[in-house]
Design an enzyme around this catalytic site. Sequence first.
Site, PDB file in Angstrom:
ATOM      1  N   SER A   1       0.809  -1.230   0.000  1.00 45.12           N
ATOM      2  CA  SER A   1       0.000   0.000   0.000  1.00 45.12           C
ATOM      3  C   SER A   1       0.840   1.277   0.000  1.00 45.12           C
ATOM      4  O   SER A   1       0.350   2.322  -0.403  1.00 45.12           O
ATOM      5  CB  SER A   1      -0.928   0.006   1.212  1.00 45.12           C
ATOM      6  OG  SER A   1      -0.186  -0.195   2.404  1.00 45.12           O
TER       7      SER A   1
ATOM      8  N   HIS B   1      -0.815   4.494   7.153  1.00 46.09           N
ATOM      9  CA  HIS B   1      -0.080   5.077   6.016  1.00 46.09           C
ATOM     10  C   HIS B   1       0.317   6.522   6.249  1.00 46.09           C
ATOM     11  O   HIS B   1      -0.371   7.262   6.956  1.00 46.09           O
ATOM     12  CB  HIS B   1      -0.943   4.979   4.759  1.00 46.09           C
ATOM     13  CG  HIS B   1      -1.394   3.578   4.483  1.00 46.09           C
ATOM     14  ND1 HIS B   1      -2.647   3.126   4.816  1.00 46.09           N
ATOM     15  CD2 HIS B   1      -0.729   2.517   3.960  1.00 46.09           C
ATOM     16  CE1 HIS B   1      -2.751   1.846   4.487  1.00 46.09           C
ATOM     17  NE2 HIS B   1      -1.593   1.449   3.975  1.00 46.09           N
TER      18      HIS B   1
ATOM     19  N   ASP C   1      -4.024   7.599   8.018  1.00 47.06           N
ATOM     20  CA  ASP C   1      -5.206   6.784   8.336  1.00 47.06           C
ATOM     21  C   ASP C   1      -4.947   5.704   9.383  1.00 47.06           C
ATOM     22  O   ASP C   1      -5.776   4.831   9.570  1.00 47.06           O
ATOM     23  CB  ASP C   1      -5.743   6.139   7.051  1.00 47.06           C
ATOM     24  CG  ASP C   1      -4.726   5.208   6.401  1.00 47.06           C
ATOM     25  OD1 ASP C   1      -3.594   5.101   6.926  1.00 47.06           O
ATOM     26  OD2 ASP C   1      -5.054   4.594   5.374  1.00 47.06           O
TER      27      ASP C   1
END
Length: 376
Positions: free
Chosen positions: A38, A347, A344
């Site tokens: 991610s 991240h 979040d």
Amino acid sequence: MNSLHQYVMKLVLFLLLSIPCLSHGKTQITSIFSFGNSYADTGNLFILGTQNLTLGPVVSGYPPYGMNFFHHPTGRFSDGRLLLDFIAQAFDLPFLPPYLGHNGSFQHGMDFAVAGATGLDYSFFVKKNATFPTLLNTTLNVQLGWFLDLKPSLCSSFDSCRKFFRKSLFIVGEFGINDFSIAILGGKTLAEVKSYIPSLVKVITKAIERLICEGALTIVVPENVPYGCIPVILSLYQSTDESDYDPHTRCLRKFNELSLYQNKLLNKAVNQLKLNFPHVRLINAEYYRPITEFLKNPKHFGFIDTPLRVCCGVGGTYNFNISQGCGMPGVNACQNPSTYLNWDGAHLTEAAARYIAHGWLRGPYADPPILTAIHN
Ligand SMILES: *[C@@H]1O[C@H](CO)[C@@H](O)[C@H](O)[C@H]1NC(C)=O
Ligand SMILES: *[C@@H]1O[C@H](CO)[C@@H](O)[C@H](O)[C@H]1NC(C)=O
Ligand SMILES: *[C@@H]1O[C@H](CO)[C@@H](O)[C@H](O)[C@H]1NC(C)=O
Ligand SMILES: *[C@@H]1O[C@H](CO)[C@@H](O)[C@H](O)[C@H]1NC(C)=O
Ligand SMILES: *[C@@H]1O[C@H](CO)[C@@H](O)[C@H](O)[C@H]1NC(C)=O
């Protein structure tokens, strides 16, 4: 005869003048290929989620993801650009499309990174009985397979491929966060997780060697982030024992030790590759040092003085609750994301990514800095 002589002289002069431009031009890098999770996913998991309903909705496809730069969700797990995007911009290249959403060739490169991806193979976790429902078969080796599938659309012969990839920048990583998480959530102790790390580093090393065989000349190898500084981990393993925390960063020490161990082995492996392949520009890129520096001295970097609190979240010590995460209804972002380190809970914000990208491109967070490596 005379005019031919003049013509030849002009040609020689022209060539002499143009050589410095050819060898020092900014456009030495014309494409980027990215492998990872991610931290580097420009939309692959989001696309997988729209194709595979069992996976369910992927939060990065919902507001306020993307609010700060793209002004709509793109599937990136950020309020804006990822590190990879800043690197593409530094080379005047377009943002990399996610491989799973793109048909065939894209001459400026491709992003194979998928959120949730592990470095270790799927079968490794199955063999260790360490699976968890979020384990997907999108591992580094699968991503490498996608790259090899794509290759015929970029170049057609051994020579033309080598020529093409000489002007490409490859980024292999970061890998490790999800390897740790899958194993821990799959019921393994930290000692067991630690014992997987040499295999993880081996998978990364083998992938790099494969890319070198394909003609890769410039390869960035990002290390792991400080795992014990991730708000998801901090809130899941909150402790009342003060000695569990690093007094300077307020991160969980035993989880950070996993990252430190991985980074030690990975740096050693990359340094060995540098010796084995002296013609290849291998770049060790840091995450651990910049992130801990932000935490030790947040004001210096323009971050709030409680830098472990997340921007987009609800409740608790870290403004993070796993059952009410960013991208879900009723969960809002902070007023000014650029003053936050974490977006979040898992991240980095665009602001943090921008700062680290600068350090990878120009130093001090890469050895050698990417722009230095390119010009040598
Ligand atoms: C869809 O996702 C589920 C859950 O992650 C997975 O088990 C399954 O293999 C996926 N199906 C396909 C066709 O990829
Ligand atoms: C890719 O091509 C297929 C078949 O032509 C098409 O159905 C699909 O929508 C295309 N996808 C994208 C992202 O362009
Ligand atoms: C994962 O994907 C690769 C490549 O598509 C395939 O060879 C492998 O069998 C898959 N593994 C599992 C466990 O599905
Ligand atoms: C696999 O792990 C599960 C959950 O951690 C456990 O209940 C089970 O006994 C394990 N199986 C084996 C064969 O070790
Ligand atoms: C997290 O959110 C859930 C669902 O709203 C709630 O039930 C729970 O109490 C929250 N946990 C904490 C620690 O605030």
